[in-house]
Scaffold this active site. Structure first.
Site, PDB file in Angstrom:
ATOM      1  N   LYS A 108      29.850  17.703  59.251  1.00 46.81           N
ATOM      2  CA  LYS A 108      30.541  18.581  60.568  1.00 46.81           C
ATOM      3  C   LYS A 108      30.751  19.589  60.253  1.00 46.81           C
ATOM      4  O   LYS A 108      31.488  20.069  61.750  1.00 46.81           O
ATOM      5  CB  LYS A 108      31.258  17.167  60.749  1.00 46.81           C
ATOM      6  CG  LYS A 108      31.537  15.488  60.929  1.00 46.81           C
ATOM      7  CD  LYS A 108      32.708  15.324  62.126  1.00 46.81           C
ATOM      8  CE  LYS A 108      32.167  13.590  62.482  1.00 46.81           C
ATOM      9  NZ  LYS A 108      33.280  13.302  62.720  1.00 46.81           N
ATOM     10  N   LYS A 193      21.310   8.469  62.534  1.00 43.65           N
ATOM     11  CA  LYS A 193      21.735   7.330  62.330  1.00 43.65           C
ATOM     12  C   LYS A 193      21.995   7.669  64.309  1.00 43.65           C
ATOM     13  O   LYS A 193      22.751   8.275  64.750  1.00 43.65           O
ATOM     14  CB  LYS A 193      22.844   6.784  62.129  1.00 43.65           C
ATOM     15  CG  LYS A 193      24.262   8.054  62.571  1.00 43.65           C
ATOM     16  CD  LYS A 193      25.460   7.407  61.259  1.00 43.65           C
ATOM     17  CE  LYS A 193      26.307   8.606  61.482  1.00 43.65           C
ATOM     18  NZ  LYS A 193      27.378   8.278  61.302  1.00 43.65           N
ATOM     19  N   LYS A 196      27.700   8.982  68.547  1.00 42.74           N
ATOM     20  CA  LYS A 196      28.699   9.490  69.129  1.00 42.74           C
ATOM     21  C   LYS A 196      28.148  10.956  69.251  1.00 42.74           C
ATOM     22  O   LYS A 196      28.615  11.263  70.910  1.00 42.74           O
ATOM     23  CB  LYS A 196      30.187   9.214  69.024  1.00 42.74           C
ATOM     24  CG  LYS A 196      30.121   7.896  69.718  1.00 42.74           C
ATOM     25  CD  LYS A 196      31.557   7.411  68.922  1.00 42.74           C
ATOM     26  CE  LYS A 196      31.974   6.037  69.187  1.00 42.74           C
ATOM     27  NZ  LYS A 196      33.082   5.753  68.650  1.00 42.74           N
TER      28      LYS A 196
HETATM   29  P1  AMP Z   1      32.683   5.521  64.407  1.00 40.20           P
HETATM   30  O1  AMP Z   1      31.946   5.549  66.073  1.00 40.20           O
HETATM   31  O2  AMP Z   1      32.181   6.192  63.535  1.00 40.20           O
HETATM   32  O3  AMP Z   1      33.981   5.808  65.215  1.00 40.20           O
HETATM   33  O4  AMP Z   1      32.138   3.941  63.998  1.00 40.20           O
HETATM   34  C1  AMP Z   1      32.778   2.945  64.360  1.00 40.20           C
HETATM   35  C2  AMP Z   1      31.927   1.896  63.560  1.00 40.20           C
HETATM   36  O5  AMP Z   1      30.428   2.080  63.819  1.00 40.20           O
HETATM   37  C3  AMP Z   1      31.827   1.981  61.779  1.00 40.20           C
HETATM   38  O6  AMP Z   1      32.125   0.670  61.174  1.00 40.20           O
HETATM   39  C4  AMP Z   1      30.586   2.539  62.114  1.00 40.20           C
HETATM   40  O7  AMP Z   1      29.956   2.582  60.005  1.00 40.20           O
HETATM   41  C5  AMP Z   1      29.476   1.914  62.472  1.00 40.20           C
HETATM   42  N1  AMP Z   1      28.557   3.147  63.016  1.00 40.20           N
HETATM   43  C6  AMP Z   1      28.840   3.696  63.842  1.00 40.20           C
HETATM   44  N2  AMP Z   1      27.205   4.085  63.428  1.00 40.20           N
HETATM   45  C7  AMP Z   1      26.593   3.339  63.154  1.00 40.20           C
HETATM   46  C8  AMP Z   1      25.651   3.114  63.704  1.00 40.20           C
HETATM   47  N3  AMP Z   1      23.901   3.827  63.601  1.00 40.20           N
HETATM   48  N4  AMP Z   1      24.214   1.791  63.020  1.00 40.20           N
HETATM   49  C9  AMP Z   1      25.550   0.842  62.324  1.00 40.20           C
HETATM   50  N5  AMP Z   1      27.237   0.946  61.948  1.00 40.20           N
HETATM   51  C10 AMP Z   1      27.399   2.151  63.411  1.00 40.20           C
END
Ligand code: AMP
Ligand code: TRP
Length: 331
Positions: A108, A193, A196
């Site tokens: 980041k 991956k 967002k």
């Molecule tokens: P975040 O959007 O970073 O707050 O992620 C929320 C949850 O979604 C966390 O447990 C992440 O590990 C999971 N996560 C986010 N992106 C992915 C992805 N591309 N594949 C699998 N899990 C994800």
């Protein structure tokens, strides 16, 4: 059990298949705490009105996917001030070196440089450790990208316990198996991956995308130029795009990606079936989301109830930690 999600951007298939969908089953098997980590969202610039709106949208989405506020505890991180207070005690446990090794911080700050990065972005994983340790969680279901943050949380808990006596439960990450949602890839850039903060919205399927948008994103998914018998196979290293589609179709229909692969010889039909399976998987979620947002106050009530339940547990753990380090009890 505790897990968290940032109430920013839009919730996508990676979030759903890597984390949220599993939470819905887990809520019946464990004592579950689900935290919308709005304080973590402040580590990068945000528009205040948007953060507020997205926080409520995200709460509604978590209810729409099937979290039941009478079964689990769903709350906003900023409603439970123990998170920031424990975070300080843990900042005084963590070292600069170990935080500097966090790949998320390195990623980041890669573009803007470390100089301009907010201090909160650096200490982000310590606040995450506080989220987890406050609830004596032994199980933390997350996607593969959170592995390093969970290792840090375990190290901090063990170090604190060693220094001050047994205070925290040492948690373990629960990450889906490879090919079963641990790491859903971007449809346009299948070696990255799904995220967002993706460059192009075309590679990210959102939970609230209308069916037409899902179909168009899946049909335009990047694959490869291989043709002929055997081109459709599950091999994430050599064929990231095709493997991601196989994983998505498998997850939407309850099968392993290799099993799905056996049924196809061309990419076109694979994409068409993946698109319609995803549309069907998300249809009830979208329907429920529309119902929830038409009923004002439902999410607010769930969050108020959640904050009370979370605070009751968190305050006991925080008290234990304050006492352990030698802070004088509040009169
Ligand atoms: P975040 O959007 O970073 O707050 O992620 C929320 C949850 O979604 C966390 O447990 C992440 O590990 C999971 N996560 C986010 N992106 C992915 C992805 N591309 N594949 C699998 N899990 C994800
Ligand atoms: N860092 C996590 C992410 O970006 C979100 C998060 C914050 C979290 N606190 C947590 C996840 C506690 C699990 C447990 O996805």
């Amino acid at each position: 059990m505790l897990s968290g999600v940032q109430p920013t951007g839009d919730i996508h298939l990676g979030n759903y298949l890597g984390a949220l969908r599993g939470w819905v089953d887990d809520q019946h098997d464990y004592d579950c705490y689900f935290c919308l980590v709005d304080l973590h969202a402040l580590t990068v610039p945000r528009d205040p009105a948007e953060l507020r709106a997205k926080s409520m949208e995200c709460a509604n989405l978590l209810l729409a996917v099937g979290l039941d506020p009478d079964v689990c505890t769903l709350f906003l991180q900023s409603h439970v001030p123990e998170h920031t207070e424990l975070s300080w005690l843990l900042e005084c446990t963590a070292s600069m070196g170990e935080l500097r090794r966090m790949t998320q911080f390195k990623d980041k700050t890669a573009r803007g440089g470390e100089e301009a990065a907010r201090v909160g972005l650096f200490t982000y994983p310590v606040l995450q450790a506080a989220d987890i340790l406050l609830y004596d969680a032994d199980r933390v279901p997350v996607g593969d990208d959170q592995r390093q943050h969970l290792e840090l949380t375990r190290d901090l808990a063990m170090r604190f316990n060693k220094r001050y006596g047994k205070t925290f439960v040492v948690p373990a990450a629960a990450i889906p198996a490879a090919g079963r949602g641990a790491r859903i890839m971007d449809l346009q850039q299948p070696t990255a991956k799904m995220s967002k903060s993706a460059e192009s919205p075309q590679g990210v399927v959102l939970l609230l995308d209308p069916p037409k948008a899902i179909e168009s994103k899946v049909k335009r998914a990047v694959t490869d130029a291989e043709t002929g018998a055997g081109a459709v196979r599950y091999d994430p290293a050599a064929k990231p795009g095709v493997s991601n589609l196989l994983e998505l179709l498998g997850l939407a229909t309850g099968r392993a990606p290799a099993e799905v692969a056996a049924e196809y010889s061309q990419y076109g039909p694979l994409k068409a079936d993946a698109a319609s399976a995803l549309v069907e998987m998300l249809r009830p979620v979208q329907q429920r989301y529309r119902e929830l947002t038409a009923e004002p106050g439902v999410a607010e009530k769930a969050l108020a109830q959640g904050a009370d339940k979370a605070h009751a547990i968190a305050s006991v753990t925080l008290h234990r930690a304050r006492d352990a380090v030698g802070l004088v009890p509040r009169p």
